[in-house]
Design a protein around this motif. Sequence first.
Motif, mmCIF file in Angstrom:
data_model
loop_
_atom_site.group_PDB
_atom_site.id
_atom_site.type_symbol
_atom_site.label_atom_id
_atom_site.label_comp_id
_atom_site.label_asym_id
_atom_site.label_seq_id
_atom_site.Cartn_x
_atom_site.Cartn_y
_atom_site.Cartn_z
ATOM 1 N N LEU A 217 -5.207 11.404 -9.218
ATOM 2 C CA LEU A 217 -6.510 12.021 -9.446
ATOM 3 C C LEU A 217 -7.503 11.619 -8.363
ATOM 4 C CD1 LEU A 217 -6.854 11.590 -13.321
ATOM 5 C CD2 LEU A 217 -6.416 13.709 -12.064
ATOM 6 N N ASP A 218 -7.456 10.333 -7.968
ATOM 7 C CA ASP A 218 -8.369 9.861 -6.924
ATOM 8 C C ASP A 218 -8.129 10.604 -5.616
ATOM 9 O OD1 ASP A 218 -9.470 8.098 -8.692
ATOM 10 O OD2 ASP A 218 -8.329 6.359 -8.007
ATOM 11 N N ILE A 219 -6.862 10.759 -5.226
ATOM 12 C CA ILE A 219 -6.545 11.439 -3.966
ATOM 13 C C ILE A 219 -7.015 12.889 -4.019
ATOM 14 C CG2 ILE A 219 -4.639 12.347 -2.588
ATOM 15 C CD1 ILE A 219 -3.168 9.761 -3.069
ATOM 16 N N THR A 220 -6.763 13.542 -5.151
ATOM 17 C CA THR A 220 -7.184 14.942 -5.285
ATOM 18 C C THR A 220 -8.698 15.072 -5.128
ATOM 19 O OG1 THR A 220 -5.327 15.392 -6.768
ATOM 20 C CG2 THR A 220 -7.164 16.951 -6.797
ATOM 21 N N LYS A 221 -9.448 14.191 -5.769
ATOM 22 C CA LYS A 221 -10.910 14.251 -5.681
ATOM 23 C C LYS A 221 -11.405 13.935 -4.277
ATOM 24 C CE LYS A 221 -11.771 13.085 -10.530
ATOM 25 N NZ LYS A 221 -12.350 12.089 -11.463
ATOM 26 N N LEU A 222 -10.772 12.918 -3.643
ATOM 27 C CA LEU A 222 -11.204 12.527 -2.304
ATOM 28 C C LEU A 222 -10.950 13.639 -1.294
ATOM 29 C CD1 LEU A 222 -9.972 8.822 -2.241
ATOM 30 C CD2 LEU A 222 -12.346 9.579 -2.173
ATOM 31 N N GLU A 223 -9.745 14.223 -1.335
ATOM 32 C CA GLU A 223 -9.379 15.226 -0.338
ATOM 33 C C GLU A 223 -10.064 16.558 -0.587
ATOM 34 O OE1 GLU A 223 -5.122 15.255 -0.331
ATOM 35 O OE2 GLU A 223 -5.020 13.602 1.112
ATOM 36 N N SER A 224 -10.478 16.812 -1.823
ATOM 37 C CA SER A 224 -11.185 18.067 -2.106
ATOM 38 C C SER A 224 -12.677 17.938 -1.865
ATOM 39 C CB SER A 224 -10.943 18.477 -3.566
ATOM 40 O OG SER A 224 -11.501 17.538 -4.466
ATOM 41 N N GLY A 225 -13.149 16.714 -1.569
ATOM 42 C CA GLY A 225 -14.568 16.505 -1.306
ATOM 43 C C GLY A 225 -15.412 16.329 -2.552
ATOM 44 N N GLU A 226 -14.753 16.181 -3.722
ATOM 45 C CA GLU A 226 -15.518 16.005 -4.956
ATOM 46 C C GLU A 226 -16.220 14.645 -4.984
ATOM 47 O OE1 GLU A 226 -13.403 16.829 -8.550
ATOM 48 O OE2 GLU A 226 -12.221 18.423 -7.624
ATOM 49 N N VAL A 227 -15.589 13.645 -4.338
ATOM 50 C CA VAL A 227 -16.167 12.307 -4.335
ATOM 51 C C VAL A 227 -16.876 12.080 -3.012
ATOM 52 C CG1 VAL A 227 -15.689 9.835 -4.466
ATOM 53 C CG2 VAL A 227 -14.398 11.438 -5.886
ATOM 54 N N LYS A 228 -18.146 11.809 -3.063
ATOM 55 C CA LYS A 228 -18.930 11.522 -1.872
ATOM 56 C C LYS A 228 -19.341 10.055 -1.889
ATOM 57 C CE LYS A 228 -19.123 15.879 -0.541
ATOM 58 N NZ LYS A 228 -18.512 16.369 0.700
ATOM 59 N N GLY A 229 -19.046 9.371 -0.793
ATOM 60 C CA GLY A 229 -19.426 7.979 -0.710
ATOM 61 C C GLY A 229 -20.930 7.816 -0.546
ATOM 62 N N GLY A 343 6.549 0.866 -6.056
ATOM 63 C CA GLY A 343 5.197 1.398 -6.095
ATOM 64 C C GLY A 343 5.196 2.909 -6.057
ATOM 65 N N SER A 344 3.998 3.478 -6.118
ATOM 66 C CA SER A 344 3.877 4.938 -6.133
ATOM 67 C C SER A 344 3.899 5.534 -4.737
ATOM 68 C CB SER A 344 2.568 5.339 -6.829
ATOM 69 O OG SER A 344 1.459 4.879 -6.080
ATOM 70 N N GLY A 345 3.671 4.706 -3.718
ATOM 71 C CA GLY A 345 3.592 5.232 -2.362
ATOM 72 C C GLY A 345 2.273 5.908 -2.075
ATOM 73 N N LEU A 346 1.258 5.639 -2.900
ATOM 74 C CA LEU A 346 -0.043 6.278 -2.726
ATOM 75 C C LEU A 346 -1.120 5.324 -2.238
ATOM 76 C CD1 LEU A 346 -0.159 8.501 -5.945
ATOM 77 C CD2 LEU A 346 0.170 9.273 -3.604
ATOM 78 N N GLY A 347 -0.899 4.012 -2.407
ATOM 79 C CA GLY A 347 -1.946 3.040 -2.091
ATOM 80 C C GLY A 347 -2.419 3.094 -0.656
ATOM 81 N N LEU A 348 -1.484 3.100 0.310
ATOM 82 C CA LEU A 348 -1.874 3.114 1.716
ATOM 83 C C LEU A 348 -2.437 4.465 2.121
ATOM 84 C CD1 LEU A 348 1.004 1.038 3.346
ATOM 85 C CD2 LEU A 348 -1.348 0.336 2.878
ATOM 86 N N HIS A 349 -1.958 5.538 1.486
ATOM 87 C CA HIS A 349 -2.532 6.851 1.779
ATOM 88 C C HIS A 349 -3.990 6.894 1.330
ATOM 89 C CE1 HIS A 349 -2.832 11.125 2.464
ATOM 90 N NE2 HIS A 349 -3.263 11.285 1.222
ATOM 91 N N ILE A 350 -4.269 6.317 0.162
ATOM 92 C CA ILE A 350 -5.653 6.244 -0.308
ATOM 93 C C ILE A 350 -6.501 5.444 0.675
ATOM 94 C CG2 ILE A 350 -7.142 5.289 -2.114
ATOM 95 C CD1 ILE A 350 -5.003 5.997 -4.134
ATOM 96 N N CYS A 351 -5.928 4.365 1.215
ATOM 97 C CA CYS A 351 -6.660 3.570 2.213
ATOM 98 C C CYS A 351 -7.045 4.424 3.415
ATOM 99 C CB CYS A 351 -5.796 2.386 2.673
ATOM 100 S SG CYS A 351 -5.565 1.108 1.416
ATOM 101 N N LYS A 352 -6.101 5.217 3.899
ATOM 102 C CA LYS A 352 -6.384 6.042 5.072
ATOM 103 C C LYS A 352 -7.469 7.070 4.776
ATOM 104 C CE LYS A 352 -4.284 9.055 8.521
ATOM 105 N NZ LYS A 352 -3.037 9.690 9.021
ATOM 106 N N VAL A 353 -7.387 7.707 3.589
ATOM 107 C CA VAL A 353 -8.392 8.709 3.227
ATOM 108 C C VAL A 353 -9.773 8.070 3.133
ATOM 109 C CG1 VAL A 353 -9.139 10.311 1.435
ATOM 110 C CG2 VAL A 353 -6.724 10.173 2.048
ATOM 111 N N LEU A 354 -9.858 6.893 2.506
ATOM 112 C CA LEU A 354 -11.147 6.228 2.335
ATOM 113 C C LEU A 354 -11.737 5.770 3.669
ATOM 114 C CD1 LEU A 354 -10.406 4.107 -0.865
ATOM 115 C CD2 LEU A 354 -11.853 6.133 -0.702
ATOM 116 N N ILE A 355 -10.886 5.232 4.550
ATOM 117 C CA ILE A 355 -11.374 4.780 5.860
ATOM 118 C C ILE A 355 -11.834 5.977 6.693
ATOM 119 C CG2 ILE A 355 -10.686 3.724 8.036
ATOM 120 C CD1 ILE A 355 -11.244 1.715 5.864
#
Length: 384
Positions: A217-229, A343-355
Amino acid sequence: INSNGEIIVSTQKNIDVRDPIPLEEFDASKWGSNYYQIGKFYGFFKTDHLSVIAPITSDMETKGYVAIHYSMTNLYQSRSSILFIMQVIFLLCYAATSLLLWAYSHYIRKPLARIMKGASEYAGGNLAYKIDVTSDDEMGYLAKTLNYMSDELNKNGEYQRKFIANVSHDFRSPLTSIKGYVTAMLDGTIPPEETKHYLGIVSQETGRLARLVQNMLDITKLESGEVKGTPQNYDIWSTVTDVVLSDERRIEDGKIDIQGLGPTGTMVYADPDFIHQVVYNIVDNAIKFTPPDGVIKFDIQQENDMVRVTIENTGDGIAPDALPFVFERFYKEDRSRGLNTRGSGLGLHICKVLITLSGGQIKAESEMGKWCRFTFTLPAGKTE
């Protein structure tokens, strides 16, 4: 020519008005309404001429005539010259038209036919088809755009297939465990005195499923632009220290030596929650794969308008052929223990999206059997 049919003035001969040149059988009335004829003009010329005659009248009476002559030989030569020029013009026009038709066929019709063929292939589901148009004009740009589109659609399709396969696998394993333990407790295979232990395992697997769903859910929101830092100035050391202190028990149990935790004062401009998640994911992996008596090193340096954060741990590291893929979604390396295969294999991908959303970059480095290092950059804190 006077009214008697005698030439009295000529531009070709000097004629005495008192001695005009008579024209045999001259009769202007026979000319009719054409006022021109071709011939030797009553024997005055030795060759054919085009002759035009006009009457000179006064008080409704014809006083004489003016005749103009042009040699037919010269006229034919002029006609030939004009016809030659017209033929040359026609050939040039034909050549130009042929060149335009060739250019149209080569630069428009054929490329357009290839593009239409490609569009038809894509519509039929053949996204691997490549449109063979390499020109630098609009057609080439359109072909490159369509090829890029097909590649992205193909990658997206491949990602969807991987996504379904990985999600199915990651859900199947804990669900199978949960079902097995619950069934065993219900049918009495697991004694009542051991129920609490196995309920703890079920709880862990349920938590794993919850984390997987939350990450997706976090990745979907981040990549769709729903979550703004919400970027702000803050001390990056405070985030690193908080993460390390929250894992103090695991660090002590693993007999891990923490090095490089420095003083406060290095300011960054980023969303604190974003960066806390990044540091947590990297430190969590580092703790998992650092052997007993191993070391986790931290280093933070400001370089011009960017701050570089490095987290390095000793251990087996990551295989060189796996390094380019560690930040991909659902990527898990089996041959290297540098990544958690459970693991899910999503943790480092989330790191890249957030950075990336924070305006920085992240990379992984490793030497097999020795160490693994993750480095990311962030905008330096803004001065007031």
